[in-house]
Design a protein around this motif. Structure first.
Motif, PDB file in Angstrom:
ATOM      1  N   PRO A  94     -11.719  15.281   6.906  1.00 23.97           N
ATOM      2  CA  PRO A  94     -11.884  13.920   7.881  1.00 23.97           C
ATOM      3  C   PRO A  94     -10.499  14.170   7.962  1.00 23.97           C
ATOM      4  O   PRO A  94      -9.863  13.470   7.426  1.00 23.97           O
ATOM      5  CB  PRO A  94     -12.864  13.696   7.580  1.00 23.97           C
ATOM      6  N   MET A  95     -10.406  14.209   9.814  1.00 26.19           N
ATOM      7  CA  MET A  95      -8.689  13.358  10.001  1.00 26.19           C
ATOM      8  C   MET A  95      -9.369  12.438  10.945  1.00 26.19           C
ATOM      9  O   MET A  95     -10.362  13.265  12.026  1.00 26.19           O
ATOM     10  CB  MET A  95      -7.988  14.526  10.188  1.00 26.19           C
ATOM     11  N   ILE A  96      -7.876  12.078  11.212  1.00 22.68           N
ATOM     12  CA  ILE A  96      -7.812  10.585  12.002  1.00 22.68           C
ATOM     13  C   ILE A  96      -6.337  10.853  12.551  1.00 22.68           C
ATOM     14  O   ILE A  96      -5.788  10.641  11.877  1.00 22.68           O
ATOM     15  CB  ILE A  96      -7.820   9.230  11.657  1.00 22.68           C
ATOM     16  N   VAL A  97      -6.768  11.729  14.026  1.00 18.46           N
ATOM     17  CA  VAL A  97      -5.347  11.541  14.041  1.00 18.46           C
ATOM     18  C   VAL A  97      -4.662  10.471  15.939  1.00 18.46           C
ATOM     19  O   VAL A  97      -5.538  10.441  16.292  1.00 18.46           O
ATOM     20  CB  VAL A  97      -6.047  13.505  15.216  1.00 18.46           C
ATOM     21  N   VAL A  98      -3.546  10.147  15.409  1.00 22.43           N
ATOM     22  CA  VAL A  98      -2.640   9.607  15.703  1.00 22.43           C
ATOM     23  C   VAL A  98      -2.027   9.918  16.440  1.00 22.43           C
ATOM     24  O   VAL A  98      -1.202  10.825  16.013  1.00 22.43           O
ATOM     25  CB  VAL A  98      -2.593   8.553  15.374  1.00 22.43           C
TER      26      VAL A  98
ATOM     27  N   ALA B  56      -8.794  12.549  -1.577  1.00 19.37           N
ATOM     28  CA  ALA B  56      -8.833  11.487   0.054  1.00 19.37           C
ATOM     29  C   ALA B  56     -10.022  11.755   0.861  1.00 19.37           C
ATOM     30  O   ALA B  56     -10.396  12.508   0.672  1.00 19.37           O
ATOM     31  CB  ALA B  56      -7.638  11.873   0.647  1.00 19.37           C
ATOM     32  N   SER B  57     -10.808  10.265   1.364  1.00 18.31           N
ATOM     33  CA  SER B  57     -11.983  11.089   2.175  1.00 18.31           C
ATOM     34  C   SER B  57     -11.259  11.009   3.040  1.00 18.31           C
ATOM     35  O   SER B  57     -12.016  11.570   3.770  1.00 18.31           O
ATOM     36  CB  SER B  57     -12.646   8.835   2.118  1.00 18.31           C
ATOM     37  N   LEU B  58     -10.304  10.629   3.493  1.00 22.67           N
ATOM     38  CA  LEU B  58      -9.393  11.520   4.955  1.00 22.67           C
ATOM     39  C   LEU B  58      -8.170  10.977   5.233  1.00 22.67           C
ATOM     40  O   LEU B  58      -7.463  10.009   4.774  1.00 22.67           O
ATOM     41  CB  LEU B  58     -10.500  10.435   6.676  1.00 22.67           C
TER      42      LEU B  58
ATOM     43  N   ARG C 116      -8.501   9.460  17.200  1.00 15.74           N
ATOM     44  CA  ARG C 116      -9.223  10.427  17.771  1.00 15.74           C
ATOM     45  C   ARG C 116     -10.360  10.884  16.337  1.00 15.74           C
ATOM     46  O   ARG C 116      -8.889  12.044  15.219  1.00 15.74           O
ATOM     47  CB  ARG C 116      -8.634  11.411  18.808  1.00 15.74           C
ATOM     48  N   PRO C 117     -11.095  10.471  16.186  1.00 14.71           N
ATOM     49  CA  PRO C 117     -11.714  11.682  15.078  1.00 14.71           C
ATOM     50  C   PRO C 117     -12.011  12.899  14.883  1.00 14.71           C
ATOM     51  O   PRO C 117     -11.861  13.682  16.399  1.00 14.71           O
ATOM     52  CB  PRO C 117     -13.200  10.759  14.415  1.00 14.71           C
ATOM     53  N   VAL C 118     -11.828  13.551  13.984  1.00 13.92           N
ATOM     54  CA  VAL C 118     -11.861  15.313  13.275  1.00 13.92           C
ATOM     55  C   VAL C 118     -12.062  15.715  12.323  1.00 13.92           C
ATOM     56  O   VAL C 118     -12.021  15.205  11.346  1.00 13.92           O
ATOM     57  CB  VAL C 118     -10.083  16.325  13.459  1.00 13.92           C
ATOM     58  N   GLY C 119     -13.298  16.092  12.424  1.00 14.56           N
ATOM     59  CA  GLY C 119     -14.527  16.733  10.948  1.00 14.56           C
ATOM     60  C   GLY C 119     -15.889  15.449  11.075  1.00 14.56           C
ATOM     61  O   GLY C 119     -15.733  14.393  12.317  1.00 14.56           O
TER      62      GLY C 119
ATOM     63  N   ALA D 169      -0.532  12.350  12.955  1.00 14.80           N
ATOM     64  CA  ALA D 169      -0.316  12.516  13.951  1.00 14.80           C
ATOM     65  C   ALA D 169      -0.247  13.790  14.236  1.00 14.80           C
ATOM     66  O   ALA D 169      -0.183  15.198  13.749  1.00 14.80           O
ATOM     67  CB  ALA D 169       1.393  12.639  13.693  1.00 14.80           C
ATOM     68  N   ASP D 170      -0.720  13.621  15.864  1.00 11.75           N
ATOM     69  CA  ASP D 170      -0.951  14.684  16.369  1.00 11.75           C
ATOM     70  C   ASP D 170      -0.245  15.198  16.939  1.00 11.75           C
ATOM     71  O   ASP D 170      -0.801  17.014  17.387  1.00 11.75           O
ATOM     72  CB  ASP D 170      -0.946  13.978  17.984  1.00 11.75           C
ATOM     73  N   ALA D 171       1.133  15.825  16.557  1.00  8.92           N
ATOM     74  CA  ALA D 171       1.787  16.345  17.192  1.00  8.92           C
ATOM     75  C   ALA D 171       2.248  18.436  15.737  1.00  8.92           C
ATOM     76  O   ALA D 171       2.399  18.765  15.432  1.00  8.92           O
ATOM     77  CB  ALA D 171       3.161  16.448  16.974  1.00  8.92           C
ATOM     78  N   LYS D 172       1.620  17.633  14.204  1.00  7.21           N
ATOM     79  CA  LYS D 172       1.218  17.735  12.693  1.00  7.21           C
ATOM     80  C   LYS D 172      -0.025  18.969  13.136  1.00  7.21           C
ATOM     81  O   LYS D 172      -0.030  19.265  11.455  1.00  7.21           O
ATOM     82  CB  LYS D 172       1.464  17.163  12.473  1.00  7.21           C
TER      83      LYS D 172
END
Length: 477
Positions: free
Chosen positions: A83-87, A64-66, A17-20, A70-73
């Motif tokens: 930018p983050m990708i949440v997994v 870091a570009s992104l 799930r992309p964030v930002g 982890a979703d829990a964190k």
């Protein structure tokens, strides 16, 4: 710099799930904020000792570009403006990205395992196949549950040859990794009593190594050491795994890729071998009979993946050993030159015997001596004392002038040695090092060999710092 992955590809492959505000993509993949380069994605993997999420800010500072988190964190990272990708799980996401990397490539993929020679064979293949196309190969010994998916995820889409080392110290570790890599060629270099403390016997080690065959692609090949005592067992396990083609390498007249002639020299080896329909002659830039065996696997693999054999053979002359794996340094002492052979990265009974053979073939200078500096072979469990004692015979054959031993397990070897040569034993590296430093002189050949965890690399470092290595121009003078 071109993109390794677009952000959209990563989100899809990892089910994230992309964030930002997502960047166009990333130029690389990193799991270490200390070595991360600007433009790379940082995967916040949770390890045994550290949690990558604790280094998210450091990764940002490194460019870091992104981040892949982890979703829990996520709540704890909410203040970070990146930018983050949440997994669901970061390591599982890296595995999914590695699987996507394997799916998108048309490269010929090679996987290598074995009790000894994995990294040397991998590096030789990297060197040789570079004459035929774009090569991607595992860095260092990134061969475990995080190293293999990381190296897969780092593989560019236009790679022509991918080379992956797969290691293990327990049964069941290779199976999921080979199914990620899906090799076209799977190599077992040798089966020997390494990590024997985690197995009942060497046959169990062979079965664990043979898990590599379970990932071989349809139409692929298992490439096995024909001189290995467990060849028939490995061949049967390859067939049972559904591998369509089994080839072999070695000195045996039954080997597919067969050694015909071999001359071992102190600085190199010269061989002639049957490779397919060709008789191939080659000079190998690294000395040692065990290196010859690895090179037979390399030339066999080059034939299987369609590389130009003439170019492959020619390139072997410039093959060089890696740090801790037979690298040679000429050190300048006040009394002359000393040849240091660095075998400090790993040790098991098979590789220890090979290193002692290498020392015996080395030529000391005037008034020089052959000196063996040996440390513990680790992870041998209840078999440790016996296997250390059994080094007495190959050590006697090598006939060094001086022997330096350190480590709790090496006490067994000291007790087993007859009074044939001068032996110094100490429990620790710190106690042994001053004795060695006072003993060496110009003309000596010093071979340092131990398991990595013993810390014998400190001996190599200390010698090189006290007596700086000579440049090639100085050596030739």
């Amino acid at each position: 710099m071109s993109l390794l992955w677009t952000s959209a590809e990563m989100v899809e492959a990892m089910d994230g799930r992309p964030v930002g505000a997502m960047p166009a993509g990333v130029t690389g993949i990193s799991i270490d904020s200390r070595t991360l380069k600007k433009g790379e994605a940082f995967f916040a993997i949770r390890g045994e000792q550290f949690d990558g999420h604790d280094f998210a800010s450091a990764a940002m500072a490194s460019g870091a570009s992104l981040l892949v988190v982890a979703d829990a964190k996520l709540p704890a990272l909410g203040t970070l403006q990146v930018p983050m990708i949440v997994v669901d799980d970061v390591l599982a996401a890296l595995e999914r990205l590695g699987a996507a990397s394997r799916a998108r490539t048309s490269a010929k993929i090679v996987a290598i395992t074995g009790s000894a020679g994995k990294t040397t064979t991998k590096e030789a293949l990297r060197h040789v196949l570079a004459t035929a196309g774009k090569v991607h190969a595992s860095d260092a010994s990134f061969n475990n549950h995080w190293g293999v998916p990381l190296m897969l995820a780092r593989m560019p889409a236009d790679t022509e040859f991918g080379i992956f080392e797969i290691g293990m110290n327990h049964a069941g570790e290779i199976r999921p990794l080979t199914k990620l890599v899906r090799p076209n060629v799977a190599i077992i270099t040798l089966v020997a009593p390494a990590h024997l403390g985690n197995f009942r016997n060497v046959a169990e080690i062979a079965r664990a190594k043979a898990e590599i065959f379970e990932g071989v692609e349809p139409g692929g090949t298992a490439l096995i050491n024909r001189d290995d005592r467990r060849y028939k067992m490995l061949e049967r396990l390859a067939r049972d795994a559904g591998v369509e083609h089994v080839a072999s390498f070695g000195e045996s007249r039954l080997a597919t890729y067969r050694l015909l002639k071999c001359r071992l020299h102190p600085e190199c080896s010269c061989i002639t071998a049957n490779i397919g329909e060709d008789e191939v002659a080659a000079k190998i830039g690294i000395p040692g009979r065990h290196i010859v065996q690895n090179v037979l696997a390399v030339l066999g693999t080059a034939h299987l993946v369609g590389a130009d054999l003439a170019k492959a053979a020619l390139s072997l002359a410039t093959l060089a050993a890696a740090n801790g794996r037979g690298r040679r340094m000429t050190l300048g002492l006040p009394t002359g030159r000393l040849l240091l052979i660095d075998e400090s990265y790993n040790a098991n009974p098979a590789s220890m015997r090979a290193a002692l053979d290498l020392l015996s073939s080395a030529r000391p200078g005037e008034r020089g001596r052959r000196i063996a500096v040996l440390g513990d072979m680790l992870e041998l469990g209840a078999h440790s004392a016996r296997l250390h004692c059994e080094l007495a015979a190959p050590l006697s054959r090598a006939a060094p002038d001086l022997v330096f031993l350190a480590g709790k397990e090496m006490a067994a070897l000291e007790r087993a040695l007859k009074v044939e040569f001068h032996v110094e034993y100490r429990q620790t590296v710190a106690e042994l090092l001053p004795l060695l430093m006072k003993s060496v002189r110009g003309g000596d050949v010093v071979m340092v060999k131990s398991s990595n965890g013993v810390g014998f690399s400190k001996i190599v470092t200390a010698l090189a710092e006290q007596f700086p290595p000579l440049r090639r121009s100085d050596q030739a003078a």
